[in-house]
Design a protein around this motif. Structure first.
Motif, PDB file in Angstrom:
ATOM      1  N   GLY A  54       0.821  -1.203   0.000  1.00 12.14           N
ATOM      2  CA  GLY A  54       0.000   0.000   0.000  1.00 12.14           C
ATOM      3  C   GLY A  54       0.856   1.255   0.000  1.00 12.14           C
ATOM      4  O   GLY A  54       0.548   2.241  -0.671  1.00 12.14           O
ATOM      5  N   VAL A  55       1.958   1.205   0.756  1.00 14.11           N
ATOM      6  CA  VAL A  55       2.908   2.317   0.760  1.00 14.11           C
ATOM      7  C   VAL A  55       3.454   2.550  -0.640  1.00 14.11           C
ATOM      8  O   VAL A  55       3.507   3.678  -1.134  1.00 14.11           O
ATOM      9  CB  VAL A  55       4.065   2.035   1.738  1.00 14.11           C
ATOM     10  N   PHE A  56       3.862   1.459  -1.280  1.00 17.26           N
ATOM     11  CA  PHE A  56       4.388   1.554  -2.642  1.00 17.26           C
ATOM     12  C   PHE A  56       3.364   2.207  -3.568  1.00 17.26           C
ATOM     13  O   PHE A  56       3.700   3.051  -4.401  1.00 17.26           O
ATOM     14  CB  PHE A  56       4.748   0.155  -3.151  1.00 17.26           C
ATOM     15  N   HIS A  57       2.111   1.821  -3.404  1.00 22.74           N
ATOM     16  CA  HIS A  57       1.050   2.347  -4.264  1.00 22.74           C
ATOM     17  C   HIS A  57       0.856   3.840  -4.034  1.00 22.74           C
ATOM     18  O   HIS A  57       0.722   4.619  -4.985  1.00 22.74           O
ATOM     19  CB  HIS A  57      -0.248   1.595  -3.990  1.00 22.74           C
ATOM     20  N   PHE A  58       0.857   4.271  -2.757  1.00 19.73           N
ATOM     21  CA  PHE A  58       0.697   5.699  -2.475  1.00 19.73           C
ATOM     22  C   PHE A  58       1.916   6.502  -2.919  1.00 19.73           C
ATOM     23  O   PHE A  58       1.790   7.604  -3.452  1.00 19.73           O
ATOM     24  CB  PHE A  58       0.444   5.919  -0.978  1.00 19.73           C
ATOM     25  N   LEU A  59       3.110   5.948  -2.689  1.00 16.68           N
ATOM     26  CA  LEU A  59       4.313   6.655  -3.111  1.00 16.68           C
ATOM     27  C   LEU A  59       4.376   6.793  -4.623  1.00 16.68           C
ATOM     28  O   LEU A  59       4.994   7.725  -5.143  1.00 16.68           O
ATOM     29  CB  LEU A  59       5.560   5.915  -2.602  1.00 16.68           C
ATOM     30  N   ALA A  60       3.756   5.863  -5.339  1.00 19.32           N
ATOM     31  CA  ALA A  60       3.746   5.929  -6.799  1.00 19.32           C
ATOM     32  C   ALA A  60       3.028   7.176  -7.307  1.00 19.32           C
ATOM     33  O   ALA A  60       3.235   7.605  -8.440  1.00 19.32           O
ATOM     34  CB  ALA A  60       3.083   4.676  -7.379  1.00 19.32           C
ATOM     35  N   HIS A  61       2.190   7.771  -6.449  1.00 20.28           N
ATOM     36  CA  HIS A  61       1.527   9.019  -6.829  1.00 20.28           C
ATOM     37  C   HIS A  61       2.499  10.193  -6.837  1.00 20.28           C
ATOM     38  O   HIS A  61       2.182  11.263  -7.333  1.00 20.28           O
ATOM     39  CB  HIS A  61       0.388   9.339  -5.860  1.00 20.28           C
ATOM     40  N   LYS A  62       3.665   9.998  -6.234  1.00 17.89           N
ATOM     41  CA  LYS A  62       4.711  11.025  -6.200  1.00 17.89           C
ATOM     42  C   LYS A  62       4.217  12.318  -5.558  1.00 17.89           C
ATOM     43  O   LYS A  62       4.375  13.417  -6.101  1.00 17.89           O
ATOM     44  CB  LYS A  62       5.261  11.273  -7.599  1.00 17.89           C
ATOM     45  N   THR A  63       3.618  12.179  -4.389  1.00 16.30           N
ATOM     46  CA  THR A  63       3.099  13.352  -3.678  1.00 16.30           C
ATOM     47  C   THR A  63       3.547  13.406  -2.225  1.00 16.30           C
ATOM     48  O   THR A  63       3.106  14.265  -1.481  1.00 16.30           O
ATOM     49  CB  THR A  63       1.549  13.334  -3.691  1.00 16.30           C
ATOM     50  N   THR A  64       4.389  12.481  -1.813  1.00 15.73           N
ATOM     51  CA  THR A  64       4.746  12.357  -0.398  1.00 15.73           C
ATOM     52  C   THR A  64       6.124  12.942  -0.137  1.00 15.73           C
ATOM     53  O   THR A  64       7.130  12.406  -0.593  1.00 15.73           O
ATOM     54  CB  THR A  64       4.740  10.875   0.023  1.00 15.73           C
ATOM     55  N   MET A  65       6.164  14.043   0.599  1.00 12.65           N
ATOM     56  CA  MET A  65       7.437  14.689   0.923  1.00 12.65           C
ATOM     57  C   MET A  65       7.592  14.743   2.436  1.00 12.65           C
ATOM     58  O   MET A  65       6.695  15.199   3.148  1.00 12.65           O
ATOM     59  CB  MET A  65       7.480  16.103   0.335  1.00 12.65           C
ATOM     60  N   PHE A  66       8.712  14.260   2.925  1.00 12.53           N
ATOM     61  CA  PHE A  66       9.024  14.337   4.357  1.00 12.53           C
ATOM     62  C   PHE A  66      10.538  14.427   4.504  1.00 12.53           C
ATOM     63  O   PHE A  66      11.285  13.997   3.624  1.00 12.53           O
ATOM     64  CB  PHE A  66       8.460  13.140   5.122  1.00 12.53           C
ATOM     65  N   PRO A  67      11.023  14.981   5.610  1.00 11.05           N
ATOM     66  CA  PRO A  67      12.467  15.193   5.762  1.00 11.05           C
ATOM     67  C   PRO A  67      13.226  13.896   5.979  1.00 11.05           C
ATOM     68  O   PRO A  67      12.720  12.972   6.630  1.00 11.05           O
ATOM     69  CB  PRO A  67      12.563  16.100   6.989  1.00 11.05           C
ATOM     70  N   PRO A  68      14.444  13.805   5.459  1.00 12.23           N
ATOM     71  CA  PRO A  68      15.234  12.579   5.591  1.00 12.23           C
ATOM     72  C   PRO A  68      15.584  12.210   7.029  1.00 12.23           C
ATOM     73  O   PRO A  68      15.987  11.078   7.288  1.00 12.23           O
ATOM     74  CB  PRO A  68      16.506  12.888   4.795  1.00 12.23           C
ATOM     75  N   ASN A  69      15.462  13.149   7.977  1.00 17.07           N
ATOM     76  CA  ASN A  69      15.816  12.795   9.360  1.00 17.07           C
ATOM     77  C   ASN A  69      14.908  11.696   9.899  1.00 17.07           C
ATOM     78  O   ASN A  69      15.289  10.952  10.805  1.00 17.07           O
ATOM     79  CB  ASN A  69      15.777  14.029  10.261  1.00 17.07           C
TER      80      ASN A  69
END
Length: 557
Positions: free
Chosen positions: A279-294
């Motif tokens: 499910g994570v892969f599917h949501f990330l495929a939308h290319k809309t998830t931004m969060f800091p690398p920390n």
């Protein structure tokens, strides 16, 4: 590279992230803790053959997920010249990106306008420079670390700020001038995926962003969100001109760990309980998830950084998640590519797409079979005395091909024994499975009376009758006999190679034994050597139809 999923009404739905204590950036010392990715400086001679060079550095560079390559030659005609003089009437539309991290919960999924306005190249440059000047009170460049601090401060504490980004702009800023050294080189991204060593050359249609490059024209803090390339392909991005760009990359071996962290510490679990990491892969495929690398650093996920300057290429490796942002006005260009070592990862991506019923963008099975047949014909033309290892990553192609064909052999034997299959027929081209959307090239099932419902052989339901009550027909590709000939040839070569490898092992062990005896035994060396050579079993007797994708998935970089 990305930031948006387009809805039917031209609005963007943005998957939200939980910016609770996870995103506490009061302390930004983590920025200096992200190590740099490797940087390569090929000579002009090495630069002449890009995929050969990339294959050479891949074993080392792929461990970092991303790397930089500094071009030894420069373009004679800059991007501004190409997009204003060579490309007449060039204009592009921007996306509006919110400069903030948004909360995610099970019910709160906000939408906001996606589209910006259309600009010429110089109009957007003027706007971007004005935004930079307003922010930093100067047109002078700031240090990369300072800009990085400011970006994440705005993302965490921002409210209504927005930036514009020209994303997925079809076209190229590589010059067509025959005197432009970079434009006439093989590093011209207009031709990159069609190079002889690239499997994507076998795709029989143009796919913007995959086989044909796209432009990314940004301003200060224009961003591309966390994503992995479609089908786990490689990508190459060139910064034509302007400001730097910061990249973050997670190596492919840490992709599963990355997805677990996103599942457990970024997204609301209620959203993803059904499919978990998939499910994570599917949501990330939308290319809309931004969060800091920390967030990744806190949970021991390996992350590397690159600051890409004009004249530099950034390579992302298969299954490497990456994200980043611009330091000011710039013009980048990107396209996907593959080399032979991608095929095993392409198989994994194909399997995952089918599990999630995601439509494939490229016909993986068809590419693998066609590339295997190229290798097979090449080996035959060279003759049996010439080793097939001359072909780059021969083993990866052959291994993936043999695995695929073994699956079809087993499946077809099972189906032929089924009383519910009436006949078999031949076909050509790739179709899409009606159940899982997997691409079918080698074989599939179809009812003679219900032609719109092909079914791939990966389903247990394949041995049942059609919904209409009639029996299925097995359709196999026209070149099935040629594929089977290739399988037999590859297996024979593998057996010969295995035998030679076994011979080498025994020879090595024999030499080690003789060495040990010489060091530890009082016997005469001549007697030892003579006795070994004459002994029984001496080493001398030992002789191996994809559908068009009308809209490219969101922002890609």
């Amino acid at each position: 590279m990305s930031a948006s999923k387009v809805g039917r009404c031209g609005r963007r739905t943005r998957p939200m992230v939980d910016k609770s204590s996870t995103f506490d950036l009061a302390d930004t010392t983590w920025i200096s803790k992200i190590p740099e990715c490797p940087v390569y400086h090929p000579s002009e001679q090495e630069f002449e053959h890009p995929l050969v060079y990339l294959q050479k550095i891949a074993p080392e560079a792929s461990k970092y997920g991303i790397c930089k390559i500094v071009s030894p030659i420069a373009a004679s005609n800059p991007a501004a010249f190409v997009l204003t003089k060579e490309e007449k009437d060039f204009k592009f539309e921007t996306n509006v990106q919110p400069l903030r991290l948004s909360k995610w919960n099970a019910k709160d999924i906000i939408t906001f306008p996606m589209r910006g306005r259309k600009y010429t190249y110089h109009e957007f440059e003027a706007l971007a420079n004005k935004v930079f000047l307003r922010r930093f009170r100067s047109s002078e460049c700031c240090s990369s670390s300072y800009v990085e601090n400011e970006f994440w401060h705005d993302m965490v504490h921002g409210d209504r700020g927005t930036v514009e980004y020209g994303v997925n702009v079809e076209g190229s800023a590589f010059s067509s001038d025959p005197n432009d050294r970079l434009g006439t080189s093989k590093w011209n991204l207009k031709n990159f995926s069609r190079l002889q060593e690239c499997p994507l050359r076998l795709v029989d249609r143009e796919i913007p962003g995959i086989t044909d490059p796209m432009l990314y024209i940004g301003m200060l803090f224009s961003m591309f969100a966390w994503h992995v390339e479609d089908h786990y392909l490689y990508s190459i991005n060139y910064n034509h001109s302007g400001a730097n760009k910061t990249w973050y990359g997670v190596p492919g071996y840490a992709a599963s760990q990355f997805e677990k962290i996103v599942l457990n510490h970024v997204y609301c679990k209620k959203i993803l309980t059904k499919h978990g990491e998939d499910g994570v892969f599917h949501f990330l495929a939308h290319k809309t998830t931004m969060f800091p690398p920390n967030v990744l650093l806190q949970h021991d996920v390996t992350v590397y950084k690159a600051v890409q300057k004009p004249g530099e290429f950034v390579i992302t490796f298969p299954r490497a998640y990456h994200a980043g942002f611009s330091h000011g006005f710039n013009c980048g260009e990107a396209v996907n590519f593959a080399i032979a070592d991608w095929f095993p990862l392409g198989a994994a991506a194909s399997k995952r797409y089918a599990h999630l019923r995601m439509l494939p963008i490229i016909p993986y099975e068809e590419l693998l079979c066609k590339e295997a047949m190229v290798v097979y014909k090449y080996s035959r033309a060279r003759g049996s005395k010439n080793k097939p290892e001359d072909i780059a990553s021969y083993g990866a192609i052959v291994h993936s091909f043999l695995q695929l064909m073994q699956f079809y052999k087993s499946s077809l034997l099972r189906l032929r024994s089924s009383r519910k299959l009436s006949s078999s027929s031949y076909t050509s081209g790739t179709l899409i499975c009606s159940l899982c959307h997997k691409d079918c090239y080698v074989a599939y099932l179809e009812c003679k009376y219900c032609y719109s419902h092909p079914i791939c052989l990966y389903h247990d339901t394949a041995s049942q009758t059609c919904l209409c009550g009639r029996k299925y027909t097995i359709f196999k590709m026209n070149e099935m006999l040629a594929l089977e000939d290739a399988v037999r040839s590859f297996k024979h070569e593998k057996e010969c190679t295995d035998t030679l490898s076994l011979s080498s092992i025994f020879s090595c062990k024999r030499n080690e034994s003789i060495k040990d005896l010489k060091q530890n035994s009082p016997l005469d060396e001549e007697k030892i050597t003579r006795g070994s050579a004459n002994s029984q079993g001496a080493a001398s007797k030992l002789k191996r139809k994809v559908p068009d994708k009308s809209v490219k998935n969101n922002v890609k970089e």
